[in-house]
Design an enzyme around this catalytic site. Structure first.
Site, short mmCIF file in Angstrom:
data_model
loop_
_atom_site.label_atom_id
_atom_site.label_comp_id
_atom_site.label_asym_id
_atom_site.label_seq_id
_atom_site.Cartn_x
_atom_site.Cartn_y
_atom_site.Cartn_z
N ARG A 80 0.93 -1.08 -0.15
CA ARG A 80 0.25 0.11 -0.11
C ARG A 80 0.78 1.24 -0.42
NH1 ARG A 80 -2.25 -4.42 2.96
NH2 ARG A 80 -4.00 -4.58 2.44
N HIS A 105 -0.61 -2.27 -4.75
CA HIS A 105 0.04 -3.24 -6.05
C HIS A 105 0.03 -3.00 -7.00
CE1 HIS A 105 -0.09 -6.56 -2.30
NE2 HIS A 105 -1.14 -7.26 -2.93
N HIS A 179 2.52 -12.90 -6.62
CA HIS A 179 1.66 -12.62 -4.90
C HIS A 179 1.12 -14.39 -5.11
CE1 HIS A 179 -2.13 -11.81 -3.08
NE2 HIS A 179 -1.58 -10.80 -2.53
N TYR A 181 -0.59 -17.43 -4.51
CA TYR A 181 -1.82 -18.09 -2.50
C TYR A 181 -1.85 -19.89 -2.14
CZ TYR A 181 -4.64 -14.71 -2.32
OH TYR A 181 -5.03 -12.80 -2.74
N ASP A 238 -3.01 -9.61 7.47
CA ASP A 238 -2.19 -8.63 6.49
C ASP A 238 -1.35 -7.91 7.14
OD1 ASP A 238 -2.39 -7.64 3.89
OD2 ASP A 238 -3.66 -7.02 4.27
N GLN A 275 5.35 -9.73 3.61
CA GLN A 275 3.97 -9.89 4.03
C GLN A 275 3.49 -10.56 3.94
OE1 GLN A 275 2.88 -6.21 4.08
NE2 GLN A 275 0.59 -7.18 4.23
N GLU A 303 4.45 -12.39 1.01
CA GLU A 303 5.44 -12.12 0.21
C GLU A 303 6.72 -11.14 0.06
OE1 GLU A 303 1.30 -9.74 -1.03
OE2 GLU A 303 1.10 -11.02 -0.29
#
Length: 345
Positions: A80, A105, A179, A181, A238, A275, A303
């Site tokens: 961010r 992002h 990124h 998952y 997060d 992250q 990340e």
């Protein structure tokens, strides 16, 4: 051939998208799309089966409609940026606002929305690799400077390596990440039972919009303390974790494991932090690969990247790339069976 290529559709701009499959002699397989330089699948041998440990979709159309950055390469700046703006060399730059008042992002048309070019293929039997290239023009997304990015995926044994490198023609923020998952059971079900260890308990303190306020806090004893193997449980995560890694080569950063599959993933990186995101923003009932239904906590994102909102925090390590410098971001995901999976009764 350890690398297979097939057409995978076209973008609205009539760009041809390719899907690559790389296999190696260790029995591992990875699928990567030119669209978003995205990791589509990663199959790893477990004790009793082959597990696709990366969540995703079956079609290009689903990736083009995706708002979760599923498997994508993210930039120019991952994370961010407060108020979607920053100053550089006395000039203010206004970026896309795509998360409330903030920039996330790379904005509305970040690298995850671009169709990358194929630069190189290496068809070595146990270490096939694939390199993509992207040219990002001055002013795109509000960022200054022309930037050329290369991203290389290498599947060596049971390790997936991702290397991002870049050069620019004028000073610009650059902070890339991948990124994917991960779900080490491969089914997209909730990851509450996954265990995680992060080699850090330091984190920027965040406000209600998940923007750092400049202070560094100690997470020991909190619900975000993963200094020892800890089940992820049901607490949303997060948060950025600061690693003890100042311009070092690859260092161990985190380990995730799943008792059901018996798989363990160890992450090594040269980045100053990572992250952690537990997919709590994925909508319930999201259709995933092979009929799976995804939802909150369907996967685990780890990340590696530079500090969030570093462009607005002089006390944080800089993420500005200057002409004549070369950006280099290296991450390895190392998989292994850490115990035999339980027998099915």
């Amino acid at each position: 051939m350890s690398i297979n290529t097939k057409p995978w559709g076209r973008t609205p701009y009539r760009e041809d998208v390719l899907l690559f499959t790389m296999e190696n002699s260790s029995g591992c397989k990875v699928r990567i799309s030119t669209y978003g330089a995205a990791l589509i699948g990663l199959e790893i041998p477990a004790a009793d089966r082959l597990v696709d440990v990366v969540l995703g979709y079956d079609s290009l159309e689903e990736y083009m409609a995706d708002g979760n950055y599923m498997g994508a390469t993210v930039g120019r700046v991952a994370g961010r940026i407060s108020n979607a703006a920053f100053e550089l060399d006395g000039r203010k730059y206004q970026l896309d606002r795509n998360e409330g008042n903030n920039h996330l992002h790379g904005g509305k048309y970040g690298f995850n929305r671009r169709n990358w070019e194929v630069l190189a293929l290496n068809d070595e039997s146990n270490s096939p690799s694939l390199t993509f290239e992207l040219h990002c023009k001055d002013g795109m997304g509000g960022y200054p400077g022309n930037v050329r990015i290369e991203t290389t995926f290498t599947l060596s044994g049971t390790t997936l390596s991702i290397i991002h490198s870049a050069e620019c023609d004028s000073p610009t923020p650059l902070n890339l990440t991948s990124h994917p998952y991960f779900n080490l059971n491969g089914d997209g079900q909730q990851i509450d039972g996954h265990e995680l260890k992060i080699l850090s308990a330091k984190s920027p303190q965040l406000n209600d919009s998940l923007i750092p306020d400049g202070q560094i806090i100690d997470l020991c004893g909190s619900e975000a303390d993963f200094t020892a193997f800890t089940p992820l449980g049901k607490t949303p995560q997060d948060r950025y974790f600061i690693l003890d890694n100042e311009e070092s080569p690859l260092v161990p950063a985190a380990v995730a494991r799943c008792n059901e599959s018996g798989l363990e993933m160890e992450l090594h990186t040269n980045q100053p932090g990572l992250q952690l995101y537990t997919a709590d923003g994925v909508a319930k009932g999201t259709r995933g690969k092979k009929g799976c239904k995804y939802g909150p906590r369907c996967g685990l994102c780890i990340e590696p990247m530079g500090y969030p909102d570093a462009v607005n925090r002089k006390e944080f390590p800089s993420v500005i790339l200057n002409p004549g410098e070369r950006y280099h971001h290296s991450t390895e995901y190392r998989f292994r069976n850490y115990k035999a999976a339980p027998e099915n009764n």
